[in-house]
Design a protein around this motif. Sequence first.
Motif, short mmCIF file in Angstrom:
data_model
loop_
_atom_site.label_atom_id
_atom_site.label_comp_id
_atom_site.label_asym_id
_atom_site.label_seq_id
_atom_site.Cartn_x
_atom_site.Cartn_y
_atom_site.Cartn_z
N HIS A 20 0.81 -1.13 0.11
CA HIS A 20 0.10 0.00 0.03
C HIS A 20 0.98 1.28 0.08
O HIS A 20 2.05 1.46 0.38
N LEU A 22 3.19 4.01 -0.32
CA LEU A 22 4.65 4.24 -0.60
C LEU A 22 5.35 2.76 -1.19
O LEU A 22 5.99 2.98 -2.09
N MET A 26 6.83 2.20 -4.52
CA MET A 26 8.40 1.89 -4.76
C MET A 26 8.40 0.43 -5.68
O MET A 26 9.31 0.49 -6.68
N LEU A 225 18.16 -8.88 -4.17
CA LEU A 225 19.61 -8.20 -3.70
C LEU A 225 20.93 -8.56 -4.48
O LEU A 225 21.90 -8.22 -4.53
N THR A 286 16.79 -2.78 -6.61
CA THR A 286 16.74 -2.63 -5.25
C THR A 286 15.56 -2.30 -4.67
O THR A 286 15.11 -2.77 -3.55
N LEU A 287 14.59 -1.29 -5.55
CA LEU A 287 13.29 -0.86 -5.28
C LEU A 287 12.50 -2.27 -5.00
O LEU A 287 11.64 -2.17 -3.83
N GLU A 290 13.76 -4.20 -2.03
CA GLU A 290 13.48 -3.59 -0.46
C GLU A 290 11.73 -3.60 -0.07
O GLU A 290 11.38 -3.89 0.93
N ASN A 293 10.76 -7.21 0.56
CA ASN A 293 11.27 -7.40 2.11
C ASN A 293 10.25 -6.66 3.00
O ASN A 293 9.89 -7.53 4.04
N ASP A 294 10.04 -5.49 2.96
CA ASP A 294 9.01 -4.71 3.64
C ASP A 294 7.59 -5.33 3.81
O ASP A 294 7.15 -5.42 4.75
N ASN A 297 8.22 -9.10 5.34
CA ASN A 297 8.61 -9.01 6.70
C ASN A 297 7.47 -9.14 7.87
O ASN A 297 6.71 -8.07 7.90
N LEU A 299 7.35 -8.91 10.87
CA LEU A 299 7.48 -8.01 11.83
C LEU A 299 7.12 -6.67 11.50
O LEU A 299 7.25 -5.83 12.60
N LEU A 300 7.19 -6.18 10.31
CA LEU A 300 6.52 -4.76 10.14
C LEU A 300 5.30 -4.47 9.66
O LEU A 300 5.00 -3.47 9.03
N ARG A 301 4.59 -5.69 9.60
CA ARG A 301 3.13 -5.57 9.07
C ARG A 301 2.46 -4.66 10.15
O ARG A 301 2.54 -4.72 11.27
#
Lengths: 887, 361
Positions: A20, A22, A26, A225, A286-287, A290, A293-294, A297, A299-301
């Motif tokens: 969602h 940003l 990306m 990566l 990389t975008l 990255e 990964n975001d 992951n 842990l970041l939800r």
Amino acid sequence: MPTRRLSLSRAVPAVVRQSHGLQRFMLLLGFAIIAAFVIIAIFAPLLAPYGFNDDRSGGVLFGTQQAPSADHWFGTTVGGTDVLSRVIYGTRTALEVIILAVVLSSLVGVPLGLLSGYLGGWLDRVLVLIMDALYAFPSLLLAIVVSIVLTGGASGAVGGILAAAISITVVFVPQYYRVIRSATLAVKVEPYVDSARVVGVRTPRILGRHIFSNVAQNLPVIGTLNASEAILTLAGLGFLGFGIEPSAAAEWGFDLNKALPDASNGIWWTSIFPGSAIVLIVLGVTLVGESLNDILNPLLRTRGAETTSADEKEITAEFEELTGDIEPSVEVRDTETSEKRVAALSLSDLAVTFRTDAGQIHAVNGISFDVAPGEVVAVVGESGSGKSVSSRAVLGLLPSTAAVTGSARLGDRELLGMSNSDIRPIRGDQVSMVFQEPSTALNPVYSVGWQIIEGIQAHRDISKKDARKRAIELLDLVGMPDPEHRVDYYPHQLSGGQKQRVVIAMAIACDPDVIIADEPTTALDVTVQAAILELLLSLRDRLGTAIVLITHNMGVVADMADRVVVMYRGNIVEQAPAGQLFAQPKHPYTRALLDAVPHLGRENGPGLVDENELVLKVEDLVVEFPGGLGQPAFRAVDHVSLEIRKGEVLGLVGESGSGKSTIGRTTVGLQQPTSGTIHVSGNQVSGLSDRQLRPLRSRFGFVFQDPASSLNPRMSIGQCVAEPLHVQTEMTQSEIDAKVRSLLDSVELGGSYVGRFPHELSGGQRQRVSLARALALDPDLLIADEPTSALDVSVQARVLELFTELQQRLQFACLFISHDLAVVDTLANRVAVMQNGALVEIGPREQVLGNPQEDYTKRLIAAVPVPDPEEQRRRREARGHLLTDIS
Amino acid sequence: MTAEVLAPHEPTPADPSRRRRGPLNPLARYMLVRVALIIPMLWVLVTMVFLLMRVIGDPVTAAQGGRLNAEQIAERKHAAGLDRPMLTQYWEYITGLLHGDFGTTLTDHRQISGIITEYGAATLELSFWALIVAFGIGIPLGRLAARYRDRLPDVILRLFAILIYAAPVFFVGLLLKLAFTPFGWPSSGRASTQTELTLDNVHPHTNIMIVDALLWGDPKIILEVLQHAVLPATALGLLTGGVFLRLVRINLLQTLRMDYVTAARARGVSERRVVRKHAFRNALVPVVTVMGMQIALLLAGAVLTETTFEWKGIGYELTQYLKARDFLAVQGIVTAIAVIVCVASLLIDAIVALVDPRVRF
């Protein structure tokens, strides 16, 4: 593997859907950049005005280092070639190398990581050593050395690209290896892998079906990566002059090398363009990496999606079945409680809403209750009832995605809507909290004293020395032995009960008016729980603190509460004084909830079945785990002998670390015994190799504790249940399908569940699927390791009922491992009690639970709170204050 | 149920003083284990380098082939001991390493240990400056990005981090050169030739230019040395700083979600202190660990930066010897770099142990 290809083709849109704002921008930008480069690479001959090596057109030289012009948009190089053409052709080289490098290094690194992680042993150790060495080494240097070794210097286009790709591969294999190996290590201890091993699935199938499919989700991230670093390494090689021969292919790094002297002379076009190309392509890759990964992951939800709605639906279903059509929001409130009282904390019409990725979630829908000084109010409810959320809302501790309305008054001050700086002095001083999991509520890098002092100094202007003295006093007050020394201990040096004492010490540090205790004993063993509850009560008596006790455990409520607030799906359904609530529950949900709670000492479990033949015979079992360097081996099971007959349930009880689970795992060959023998239906199963054990595996089934991880998330329910049949029988597909359906029917899940995936099911449904899978081969012996302890009480009642019914019908022998004595009391014929690896007491259920002979058993039983305030008060008086010493 | 059945005074299950008693204190034991683990790794690295260098073929032919006839090559090989069995050479190489002898170059007969001490100092200096830039960028900006998660500053900083990660260090170097050379800012070498000659007279001569300059004490020279360091340090520091930024951001975001952070807030600790003392300090543990792995990246970056700015460090020398196909020199220098990487990762382990008591006790 058609399923995997399918999921891969679906992966990209799914990822985009999950993203969602940003992140999505990306991700899409990255994909767009990559797509542009791919198009440029494919159509390079059409797009480039000249060949990459041409220095003349129609016999006319371009001239060297010409500034950009109409003929040469990007100018010309020091070698007199067209910069634009070299940049365009360079895209080809870069993409070829990326693809080769990513493919080659994943082909080598992934299998190595899988094997090494799964098999362990010397192979693993040697590989780790080599890979770590490779990884620790500066990658560029390694690539240079390898490329020189491969080519002896410069080389042609194909050889050069291959050499570059191989040198980059050597550098990146360790990265794949490390990521895949550690993911494998994490996945291989998941219960669903164990359950595959229990039914005798062979290693290659386990690796492919169960491990690789779950590890593979890491690949897109490391792949991207790897790709970006491959380009950078290739360019670095070229820049140092060790890459691809310049006449054979265009390569950006080489061009930058040639442009190096230009930079000091103000000639910018020779370096800016190839350099920007590198930056852009790496940026694109990389975008993507990255943002993947975001998004992936966990842990970041954003929170909110954590409580699976399937679980709540299940509780709702149970509720509706039990209560009919009664609106949950109709509150039954006892008239006596509405008399005028001076409340320490009073909530009215409190509502909490979360904004999540999936939309708004109403966690709490306008609840009102209050707590008076010196009173313990218990807030009970099952998952998703909103009991924890409402208490955190009071102190403004919810994440910023939460919106809170209504009112929470502390004395005459309104807490809701206070600014952070206004509410900070109240937190910990007037209202403090005790958390569920003491090991995560304490910061591991500071001593407990430091953390207590921090809390005191946040509110009191006293010196460090005085604060420390106060911290020691507090630790003494909460019953911490040797507080002068323990004050300097770090959390990991204390036991769970001691840590919870520290958390309580922090909570009372500033003599708060109200303590909110959020499941303060859920993470603790029952004897420790009794001691901690004892402590909370004595603090209430001494300090006159009001306590809001949030819990799901009716025994704890009966033990502690003056008044009870029952919550269900964000609403209060009933509040009443404790004695009255247990004696005459008014609301149907409360009644259903109380009925579902097993009551130690009042259950009518089955009697003995002495005449049946023996199914499980464990003799003198010892299991040891090797200790660390210079430390003795840890003996988890210490000379245990027990037997179970056909149709019999043996309840194996004990506190955490007593070795009860190890016995279960050893019985099914997941763990090798150090000594002693195990016979199942007359066949020795201990000391056998996997191969020897495989034909015997159809004799036993296993149900694991955690419903979240006992089924492979990548397999459908049908596939999960069918796996033992595939592995152990010669049945045809249609026979298997029929058997799976009948198995699912027997656990009351219809045929529509066959195609669903585990994450679509609730915890109770998943445990029923586990049960069906364990029974697929009609085993003689079922081992159930805490099968219901992760479930809510109403769901647990349903699963236990089902279990008992199946057990009576199929007459399998069962080793039922549990920490919950009341549950064991409902279904076991005999009970065995374990402590520190040894069997303390074993015998008929009525005898062990009703008239225990051993001190430890007596203590264990005395510590269990029963869901009846009157009876619990008598039990508490009878046992005296001696449990207080346990932590 | 009577009171006396409940046995009083259960022993506390986890008494650390009882549980972990050994002849050594835990930190020393931990570091000993780390050292013990480094040794096999070093051995693997050193052996790998040796084998790779032998796969290339014989170093004398590679370096001198074409210029010398077969007889002369054989003679040189004999002189360098390269005609003996592989195992003998390997043994000699390993025992030499144990005595700190990394061998001699083939092309100009210099002691490699001498090259390492001389040029290694330059690389050390460059890495030092770069690390200052990297910390200066990575840590504050990472904290800023975490604080404004998903808001404008975070977006800008994340794009910045990805951008500097995407830009090869030598391209950044080239851009810096393009931008600053017109203003006469020094962009190649560690100092002007004259200054280098002056500083050669400093005693003790450390070859770390800034230390030499400080010992010499001339402010003009100190300034000049600092000026020369700015561009290379920025180029290399940006590379590592971008990595730090992302690491700090993501770890801070994760620790900010931990229960102990909520618990600290719940006892009334101020938000600034929660972030500084609880979230940030805990986030540093994984950051430092990953930094250990970044040493390799830093050294690889140093090779490229040194070439870009003609900073005569060990990476610069290495590429010169590689181009000259002097594989004995390459073998020695690469081995030395391997040793440096291992020792540095050991140091990082020690730092992790200091930050995280779970490792220490």
